[in-house]
Design a protein around this motif. Structure first.
Motif, PDB file in Angstrom:
ATOM      1  N   ILE A 294       0.816  -1.221   0.000  1.00 13.95           N
ATOM      2  CA  ILE A 294       0.000   0.000   0.000  1.00 13.95           C
ATOM      3  C   ILE A 294       0.846   1.266   0.000  1.00 13.95           C
ATOM      4  N   VAL A 295       2.160   1.127   0.115  1.00 18.12           N
ATOM      5  CA  VAL A 295       3.036   2.294   0.149  1.00 18.12           C
ATOM      6  C   VAL A 295       3.243   2.824  -1.266  1.00 18.12           C
TER       7      VAL A 295
ATOM      8  N   LEU B 269      -0.993   8.158   2.099  1.00 20.03           N
ATOM      9  CA  LEU B 269      -2.097   8.460   3.014  1.00 20.03           C
ATOM     10  C   LEU B 269      -3.445   8.292   2.328  1.00 20.03           C
ATOM     11  N   GLU B 270      -3.501   8.618   1.045  1.00 20.26           N
ATOM     12  CA  GLU B 270      -4.734   8.363   0.298  1.00 20.26           C
ATOM     13  C   GLU B 270      -5.032   6.863   0.246  1.00 20.26           C
ATOM     14  N   HIS B 271      -3.992   6.056   0.071  1.00 23.17           N
ATOM     15  CA  HIS B 271      -4.182   4.601   0.057  1.00 23.17           C
ATOM     16  C   HIS B 271      -4.698   4.114   1.413  1.00 23.17           C
ATOM     17  N   ILE B 272      -4.161   4.676   2.483  1.00 24.16           N
ATOM     18  CA  ILE B 272      -4.619   4.305   3.826  1.00 24.16           C
ATOM     19  C   ILE B 272      -6.096   4.640   3.993  1.00 24.16           C
ATOM     20  N   GLY B 273      -6.498   5.808   3.499  1.00 25.71           N
ATOM     21  CA  GLY B 273      -7.904   6.193   3.566  1.00 25.71           C
ATOM     22  C   GLY B 273      -8.796   5.227   2.817  1.00 25.71           C
ATOM     23  N   ARG B 274      -8.383   4.832   1.620  1.00 28.55           N
ATOM     24  CA  ARG B 274      -9.167   3.864   0.841  1.00 28.55           C
ATOM     25  C   ARG B 274      -9.245   2.525   1.553  1.00 28.55           C
ATOM     26  N   LEU B 275      -8.119   2.091   2.096  1.00 27.46           N
ATOM     27  CA  LEU B 275      -8.096   0.829   2.826  1.00 27.46           C
ATOM     28  C   LEU B 275      -9.084   0.856   3.990  1.00 27.46           C
ATOM     29  N   ALA B 276      -9.050   1.940   4.762  1.00 24.29           N
ATOM     30  CA  ALA B 276      -9.892   2.020   5.957  1.00 24.29           C
ATOM     31  C   ALA B 276     -11.367   2.207   5.626  1.00 24.29           C
TER      32      ALA B 276
END
Length: 435
Positions: free
Chosen positions: A399-400, A408-415
């Motif tokens: 996801i990095v 951080l956008e990827h983290i948002g999508r994941l969550a």
């Protein structure tokens, strides 16, 4: 980087909106707050016969197993609602039931023996949702919050609408576009330049309140006592006597106490005391042991809390993604900041942490939150050390991404998207449904 005065004011407003005091876990306190507010609209002389609490799955998840402060060890939505109803002061926001006495708690227990509190799982896409209804023979008063723990969106008495206000996902005083302008680079640059007197009063509160509850967690018998157990095993030689172990113990100890009903207040970040403690306590302990001066610590705390806010804004207020991961990533960056590393190293430290522990789920507020804080703080120190040695996760590694803001956008999508089903299954398990 040169900042225009309005940018500085906007960032400071975000900081003051997001770093606020609260007593106890914020979800039961939110229920107490709504009940206390509903009481204000109860007609004189009418007697409450029943309370109905309608709550989203994430609220139910976070209240089910956590001790309500001042309750004498009681857990759950019912006791939080009755404490707020009988002895809450809604004008105090997330300190609504602070100072409750044992005599008052006996009144709460007596009321619960004689009356009905009905809890309903509200099927809503809004993760943070509570409505409390007070029923008398003549009236029904209802108060509703959405998205934020004290954000009242509707008040009704019978069919009369006393308050109705539209509620978008962003319900802060600072406009959404200002929050969208936050970035790790902006926070880093501002942390090094902002006038210390602009942030000192708030961060002194953070240091005072969060340190006090951490010390209580280390000295008392709270939860699983992971903070104290780590310190005990440092003393007996099982763990090394190093800053990483001490910092993890100090941060976890605050959560040990808070999740088990300690009435001491904490300074929350992005609606969570655990996030506020994770974002601050490891840095406070580390700075003390390394003899880092107060100004440098204050600036690092400014960086840590705002970076937590920045990451958590993408994740959402409540989700299946454990929020202290956001704080730990911020701590990794703040450790770099404390030692004057550049923006690139700070970004790598944050990304290292997110690439490491982003699989940790939120399965409600409870004693194990302290264990998750310890785990993520350990990850923060590892990520910091790796980044300062030029070792980091590269774009395309899971996801990095190549850029920290894209990560951080990827983290948002994941969550928000990827973990929706995870959240539903967690809630089903906690409610005893076998599927």
């Amino acid at each position: 980087m040169t900042f225009d005065p309005q940018t500085v004011e906007n960032v400071l407003e975000i900081l003051h909106e997001e770093v606020v005091p609260a007593q106890g876990c914020t979800e039961p306190i939110a229920i107490a707050f709504v009940a206390a507010k509903a009481k204000e609209f109860l007609p004189a002389g009418e007697t409450i016969q029943k309370i109905v609490v309608r709550a989203s799955g994430n609220i139910i998840k976070n209240v089910k197993s956590v001790v309500v402060p001042g309750s004498g060890g009681m857990v759950g939505i019912e006791v939080a609602a009755v404490m707020g109803l009988l002895h809450g002061d809604a004008s105090r926001d997330l300190m609504v039931i602070s100072g409750i006495t044992e005599e008052q708690m006996e009144e709460v227990r007596q009321w619960m023996r004689e009356n009905v509190v009905e809890v309903l799982h509200e099927n809503t896409p809004i993760n943070l949702y509570v409505m409390v209804e007070l029923h008398t023979e003549q009236s029904c008063i209802s108060v509703e919050i959405k998205h934020l723990h004290t954000n009242i969106t509707q008040i009704k008495r019978n069919r009369e609408v006393i308050l109705e206000q539209p509620c978008n996902d962003c319900v802060f005083n600072t406009p959404a576009e200002q929050r969208q302008k936050l970035s790790v680079r902006l926070i880093h640059e501002l942390a090094g330049q902002i006038e210390l007197d602009r942030i000192r009063p708030l961060l002194e509160q953070v240091i005072r309140h969060n340190s006090e509850i951490a010390r209580e967690g280390l000295s008392g018998n709270w939860g699983v006592n992971i903070g104290r157990v780590i310190e005990d095993h440092i003393a007996n030689g099982f763990y090394g006597d190093d800053v990483r172990n001490h910092a993890a113990a100090f941060a976890a100890a605050g959560s040990d106490a808070r999740m088990s009903g300690c009435a001491l207040p904490v300074m929350t970040t992005s609606g969570s005391g655990n996030q506020g403690m994770a974002a601050s306590l490891a840095l406070i302990d580390y700075a003390r042991r390394m003899e880092i001066d107060e100004e440098r610590l204050m600036r690092a705390l400014f960086f840590s809390h705002l970076t937590t806010v920045h990451i958590k804004t993408r994740v959402g207020r409540l989700s299946a993604y454990c929020g202290v991961i956001c704080s730990a990533a911020a701590v990794a960056g703040a450790l770099c900041f404390l030692h004057d590393h550049d923006y690139e190293t700070i970004s790598h430290a944050i990304a290292n942490t997110l690439g490491d522990v982003s699989g940790i789920i939120c399965d409600g507020a409870k004693a194990s939150c302290a264990m998750k804080i310890a785990t993520t703080i350990y990850a923060a120190f590892d990520s910091y050390v790796l980044a300062t040695h030029g070792k980091y996760l590269h774009g395309g590694d899971g996801i990095v991404a190549h850029d920290i803001e894209e990560t951080l956008e990827h983290i948002g999508r994941l969550a928000q998207d990827g973990m929706k089903t995870t959240d539903e299954v967690i809630i089903e398990i906690m409610n005893g449904n076998k599927g």
